[in-house]
Design an enzyme around this catalytic site. Sequence first.
Site, short mmCIF file in Angstrom:
data_model
loop_
_atom_site.label_atom_id
_atom_site.label_comp_id
_atom_site.label_asym_id
_atom_site.label_seq_id
_atom_site.Cartn_x
_atom_site.Cartn_y
_atom_site.Cartn_z
N TYR A 1 1.01 -7.61 -0.59
CA TYR A 1 -0.29 -7.44 -1.24
C TYR A 1 -0.25 -6.22 -2.17
O TYR A 1 -0.61 -6.28 -3.34
CB TYR A 1 -1.36 -7.26 -0.17
CG TYR A 1 -2.76 -6.96 -0.66
CD1 TYR A 1 -3.50 -7.93 -1.31
CD2 TYR A 1 -3.35 -5.71 -0.44
CE1 TYR A 1 -4.80 -7.67 -1.73
CE2 TYR A 1 -4.65 -5.45 -0.85
CZ TYR A 1 -5.36 -6.44 -1.50
OH TYR A 1 -6.65 -6.18 -1.91
N GLN B 1 -15.83 -12.33 -1.04
CA GLN B 1 -16.70 -11.22 -0.65
C GLN B 1 -17.28 -10.49 -1.87
O GLN B 1 -18.48 -10.24 -1.93
CB GLN B 1 -15.93 -10.22 0.24
CG GLN B 1 -16.82 -9.18 0.89
CD GLN B 1 -16.06 -8.00 1.49
OE1 GLN B 1 -14.86 -7.83 1.24
NE2 GLN B 1 -16.74 -7.19 2.27
C1 AKB Z 1 -7.82 -5.46 2.38
O1 AKB Z 1 -8.08 -4.89 3.47
O2 AKB Z 1 -6.85 -6.17 2.18
C2 AKB Z 1 -8.77 -5.20 1.23
C3 AKB Z 1 -8.32 -4.04 0.42
C4 AKB Z 1 -8.58 -2.67 0.85
O3 AKB Z 1 -7.73 -4.24 -0.60
N1 AKB Z 1 -10.10 -5.00 1.70
#
Ligand code: AKB
Length: 318
Positions: free
Chosen positions: A142, A12
């Site tokens: 994450y 993206q």
């Molecule tokens: C996600 O939703 O994982 C990403 C972010 C905010 O890091 N768009």
Amino acid sequence: MKKILITGATGQIGSELTLALRNKYGTENIIIAGHKKSPSNELVGGSFYCNFDVRNAKVLNKIIETHQVDSIFHLASLLSAVAEHKPQLAWDINMNGLLNILEAARQFNCSVFFPSSIGAFGSDTPAENTPQDTIQHPNTIYGISKVSGELLCNYYHQRYGVNTRGLRYPGLVSYKTLAGGGTTDYAVDIFYAALSEQHYLCFLKEDTRLDMMYMPDAVNAAINLMEADDARLLHRNGFNVTAMSFSPQMLAAEIKKHIPDFTIDYDVDPVRQAIADSWPRHMDDRAAREEWGWRPEFGLEMMVKDMLAKLVVKLHLF
Ligand code: AKB
């Protein structure tokens, strides 16, 4: 920046950052790397394209050496929601990929841009006016990879003098390339659904307010930070940057101004809702404004108008 490598170029951010960097630095000076997705002709556009996995340090080093790369925008990573489904893989790609990039940067004297995220914060961080320097206890893989990435980039700067710089991106809205596997993806999907079906089924609750940004601002932020005067930077990695803060309900109301028949319903995905609930609603981005002149151009109204206009053309709806 003379020779630039962009990893995750088909993603993206990459698909738009590549075009902006090419305009600024010249086609022949941009090397683009993707892995799972094939690049469009527009993306390649005469630049050197290579397909490789960022976990492969040997190939990475060879590309950097062969093309005499001096700057790397390292965008390859798994996003929050997909990472929660594949935590071990997410750690491997997000952390070992970054370590390979930093090692290559150390060896070949490259600057590195690393995109962190609002995901680098957790439930015990102040959600309103989230300070630049604050508690960072994310509880997603994450987020853990992002906060570790910020620290690792700082470490490579302090220990080895590598010119690392980075931003904490909010949710990003764009029309060229779909996001994929993120928690804030609804803010892109909603536009396609509004134009094709006048209806959207949202996976986050109506009042889930999060920081957001339109892609042209996200691209400018990355380039401006990399071009900023080193002497002005008190921070280097993980600059808070935001352009607006909205919920699905607020975004739907703005879209409705242009598509009066548009309606929205909610079918909440517990995994993505829990992730969103742990993220800031509105970050304080004064450090970015003061240290390198961050200033977004797009607010909610302007972004919705532009997104709809661009998608009407892209989807041949005129
Ligand atoms: C996600 O939703 O994982 C990403 C972010 C905010 O890091 N768009």
